[in-house]
Motif scaffolding. Sequence first.
Motif, PDB file in Angstrom:
ATOM      1  N   LEU A  62     -38.264  59.499  22.228  1.00 36.06           N
ATOM      2  CA  LEU A  62     -39.433  58.992  22.893  1.00 36.06           C
ATOM      3  C   LEU A  62     -39.564  57.676  23.337  1.00 36.06           C
ATOM      4  N   GLN A  63     -39.058  56.611  22.551  1.00 35.95           N
ATOM      5  CA  GLN A  63     -39.089  55.082  22.894  1.00 35.95           C
ATOM      6  C   GLN A  63     -37.852  54.888  23.863  1.00 35.95           C
ATOM      7  N   GLU A  64     -36.970  55.834  23.923  1.00 37.05           N
ATOM      8  CA  GLU A  64     -35.961  55.341  25.000  1.00 37.05           C
ATOM      9  C   GLU A  64     -36.337  56.117  26.489  1.00 37.05           C
ATOM     10  N   VAL A  65     -37.080  57.420  26.326  1.00 35.56           N
ATOM     11  CA  VAL A  65     -37.199  57.999  27.652  1.00 35.56           C
ATOM     12  C   VAL A  65     -38.680  57.713  28.113  1.00 35.56           C
ATOM     13  N   ASP A  66     -39.383  57.200  27.219  1.00 33.86           N
ATOM     14  CA  ASP A  66     -40.676  56.669  27.596  1.00 33.86           C
ATOM     15  C   ASP A  66     -40.844  55.589  28.521  1.00 33.86           C
ATOM     16  N   ASP A  70     -46.237  54.329  27.281  1.00 34.65           N
ATOM     17  CA  ASP A  70     -47.633  54.760  26.783  1.00 34.65           C
ATOM     18  C   ASP A  70     -47.507  55.551  25.548  1.00 34.65           C
ATOM     19  N   ASN A  71     -46.375  55.920  24.988  1.00 30.91           N
ATOM     20  CA  ASN A  71     -46.139  56.751  23.948  1.00 30.91           C
ATOM     21  C   ASN A  71     -46.462  58.113  24.277  1.00 30.91           C
ATOM     22  N   GLU A  77     -40.348  61.505  33.535  1.00 30.14           N
ATOM     23  CA  GLU A  77     -39.446  60.516  32.834  1.00 30.14           C
ATOM     24  C   GLU A  77     -38.578  61.508  31.966  1.00 30.14           C
ATOM     25  N   LEU A  78     -38.690  62.730  31.929  1.00 28.00           N
ATOM     26  CA  LEU A  78     -37.682  63.600  31.166  1.00 28.00           C
ATOM     27  C   LEU A  78     -36.660  63.779  32.248  1.00 28.00           C
ATOM     28  N   HIS A  79     -37.158  63.934  33.429  1.00 27.96           N
ATOM     29  CA  HIS A  79     -36.155  64.428  34.520  1.00 27.96           C
ATOM     30  C   HIS A  79     -35.074  63.003  34.723  1.00 27.96           C
ATOM     31  N   ASP A 130     -47.404  63.948  24.031  1.00 27.01           N
ATOM     32  CA  ASP A 130     -47.268  63.030  23.072  1.00 27.01           C
ATOM     33  C   ASP A 130     -46.443  63.260  21.761  1.00 27.01           C
ATOM     34  N   PHE A 131     -46.423  62.430  20.708  1.00 22.43           N
ATOM     35  CA  PHE A 131     -45.680  62.906  19.664  1.00 22.43           C
ATOM     36  C   PHE A 131     -46.293  63.979  19.004  1.00 22.43           C
TER      37      PHE A 131
END
Length: 133
Positions: A62-66, A70-71, A77-79, A130-131
């Motif tokens: 999540l930290q890398e892709v976000d 904004d968490n 972002e995923l694409h 979100d997580f």
Amino acid sequence: FALMFMFLFGGVGAAELVGQTGHDQQEASEEALNDEAEAEDGDEEEDTQEHEDEETTPEAFLQEVDLDKDNKLSLKELHHFIDQQVTDAAESGDLEEELLDQLKKEMESTKAHAGTVFEASDADKDGLVDFHE
């Protein structure tokens, strides 16, 4: 988020998610996590420091892709993350042109599946995961 993470890093496949309800997805996610935890427990003695360094946790992912920090993860972002994998492979020079073309095609398919998983993971349908989702 766990469903999406497992899809990208070897867990529940997108085809297994299609047609499942939120409750079914939760159960499938929990079952997959339990199976993964049991498998990891059995393999702990075999792990080396190098292998541990290569493991990606959901939090680290999540930290890398976000990108906007904004968490939460957007489909954009995923694409971007998936596209970056192709860019990195191309820039490394390690792949022949034919293999790189094949990778590009596979990543387009992965993006389509990721979209399906993303939609299934977005419980509140706000376009962000979100997580806790």
